[in-house]
Design an enzyme around this catalytic site. Structure first.
Site, mmCIF file in Angstrom:
data_model
loop_
_atom_site.group_PDB
_atom_site.id
_atom_site.type_symbol
_atom_site.label_atom_id
_atom_site.label_comp_id
_atom_site.label_asym_id
_atom_site.label_seq_id
_atom_site.Cartn_x
_atom_site.Cartn_y
_atom_site.Cartn_z
ATOM 1 C CG ASP A 140 9.294 20.443 -50.055
ATOM 2 O OD1 ASP A 140 8.840 20.211 -51.187
ATOM 3 O OD2 ASP A 140 10.273 19.848 -49.572
ATOM 4 C CB SER A 181 13.250 14.198 -53.243
ATOM 5 O OG SER A 181 12.261 14.582 -54.168
ATOM 6 C CG HIS A 187 11.922 19.496 -52.797
ATOM 7 N ND1 HIS A 187 11.452 18.644 -51.822
ATOM 8 C CD2 HIS A 187 12.476 18.698 -53.752
ATOM 9 C CE1 HIS A 187 11.712 17.395 -52.170
ATOM 10 N NE2 HIS A 187 12.332 17.398 -53.333
#
Length: 252
Positions: free
Chosen positions: A218, A152, A230
């Site tokens: 995602d 991320s 995610h």
């Protein structure tokens, strides 16, 4: 990443809260990863100069010019937004999986030290920490190869460190002379995908040694609307696949 993209990431739910990862703090891997390289080097030297590696890799010590405290391979990983300092929910299993893939080499790790703030502006300082750590280790351990990556916002940290412009806040990139020491780049849920970009296109130098995992749906990397996607990387097999990819690049 522009302010607009930052807002899109947050709006998409790319803020991984500490509550989502209850129990992740205080692991041995995270603690070891967050300590400085020089502290770990000094500790190992005091234990008798053991050239054995890091937190997970058993293996035989590599030869060459590496000295005490140097591993054959070091994973440098940046956790996701909101996770407590350490390797995080993906970095820890990635380190173990990489060690399993490289049973005859020592594998160590370093957890990038950065805020992992929800406004995404900490990515640049994280990239600087990643870069400076690699410079320090590379100078003392000329035979160590690096696997770098993140999850991320940690993927954005990695993007900036490999020189992708406009990926996020400003940060220091790995110098050109050291980039060949990066054997592999492994990222999960990379916000670069919001711009319909990939590492291969944005940083062609790393195209053949980078792998990006983006789960179907995602919103952070693929423009989907399923935020649970995610959070799926720790259990969908991508960590193991990433380790296998990286191991295949070691020594190459």
């Amino acid at each position: 990443m522009t302010i607009g993209i930052c807002a899109a990431v947050v709006a998409a739910g790319a803020v991984v809260t500490p509550q989502a990862f209850a129990g992740t703090a205080g692991s041995s891997a995270a603690s070891a990863g967050s300590s400085s390289f020089f502290e770990r080097l000094r500790a190992r030297f005091n234990q008798g100069g053991n050239a054995g590696g890091g937190n997970a890799g058993g293996g035989n010590a590599g030869g060459g010019q590496n000295g005490a405290g140097c591993s054959d391979v070091e994973l440098v990983f940046a956790r996701g937004t909101g996770e407590p300092q350490g390797l995080g929910i993906l970095g820890r299993p990635l380190e173990q999986a990489l060690a399993d893939e490289l049973p005859n080499q020592t594998v160590d790790s370093f957890a990038v030290v950065y805020a992992a703030a929800s406004n995404q502006r900490s990515a640049g300082p994280g990239a600087t920490n990643m870069t400076q750590h690699i410079q320090q280790v590379a100078q003392s351990c000329p035979e160590t190869q690096f696997v770098i990556g993140g999850y991320s916002q940690g993927a954005t940290v990695t993007d900036i460190a490999i020189g992708i412009r406009g990926a996020g806040t400003q940060g220091e990139a790995i110098p050109a002379g050291l980039r060949d020491r990066v054997a592999a780049v492994v990222v999960f849920g990379n916000p670069l995908g919001i711009r319909r970009q990939t590492i291969a296109r944005a940083a062609p130098e790393f195209a053949d040694r980078a792998v990006e995992f983006c789960a179907t749906g995602d919103p952070v990397c693929g423009g989907g609307n399923n935020f649970s996607a995610h959070l799926a990387y720790a259990r969908n097999g991508d960590v193991q696949d990433g380790a296998a990819f990286a191991a295949g690049k070691i020594g190459g």
